[in-house]
Design an enzyme around this catalytic site. Structure first.
Site, PDB file in Angstrom:
ATOM      1  N   HIS A  83       9.500  24.660  87.178  1.00 27.17           N
ATOM      2  CA  HIS A  83       9.508  24.754  88.642  1.00 27.17           C
ATOM      3  C   HIS A  83       9.041  23.443  89.273  1.00 27.17           C
ATOM      4  CE1 HIS A  83       9.654  26.680  92.507  1.00 27.17           C
ATOM      5  NE2 HIS A  83       8.365  26.481  92.720  1.00 27.17           N
ATOM      6  N   HIS A 140      31.882  14.449  94.457  1.00 28.39           N
ATOM      7  CA  HIS A 140      31.655  14.891  93.083  1.00 28.39           C
ATOM      8  C   HIS A 140      30.225  14.555  92.652  1.00 28.39           C
ATOM      9  CE1 HIS A 140      32.729  14.598  88.575  1.00 28.39           C
ATOM     10  NE2 HIS A 140      32.480  15.862  88.900  1.00 28.39           N
TER      11      HIS A 140
END
Length: 139
Positions: free
Chosen positions: A106, A20
């Site tokens: 980015h 998870h």
């Protein structure tokens, strides 16, 4: 967590061993991949396999609870960005679980790839066609 059958052994192992919140990056042919992160290089030639084909297979194999996308993807490659959102929406409908979407620069995206369990490089040549998947649970 693994949901079905995948032919590529490296990807199958990766999905089967996710916990998870573990992260996987799926990227275009040009994204720099940190040396310390496992590289799974699928690229054969320009466009093969495509970013969206790879995303689709990975969504069929794993439960995703969140994604991280570069903000630049929205404006520089809007058609591919919209196609990614459509894939995510379809997966939400199949699984009945929502997928949180987070946008970062980015530059932040590239730094974040250092935390990925692996970076999966495609043959995609569309600018900013990159996504980080955050693993969810199937229960």
């Amino acid at each position: 967590m693994k949901k079905s059958t995948l032919i590529n052994a490296d990807l199958s192992y990766l999905v089967a061993t996710l916990g998870h919140t573990d992260e996987i990056t799926i990227c275009d042919a040009g994204l720099p991949i940190p040396d310390e992160v496992t590289r799974i290089d699928l690229a054969l030639t320009h466009g093969v396999p495509s970013f969206l084909e790879t995303v689709s297979v990975m969504l069929s194999e794993s439960q995703i609870e969140g994604v991280i996308i570069a903000e630049e993807f929205v404006t520089v490659s809007p058609e591919c960005h919209q196609a990614l959102l459509s894939e995510l929406k379809a997966d939400e409908e199949r699984s009945g679980k929502s997928i949180a979407i987070q946008y970062v620069s980015h530059e932040e995206f590239k730094v974040r790839t250092q935390d990925s369990r692996a970076v999966v490089r495609t043959g995609e040549c569309t600018p900013y066609a990159n996504v980080i998947f955050q693993a969810g649970v199937v229960f």
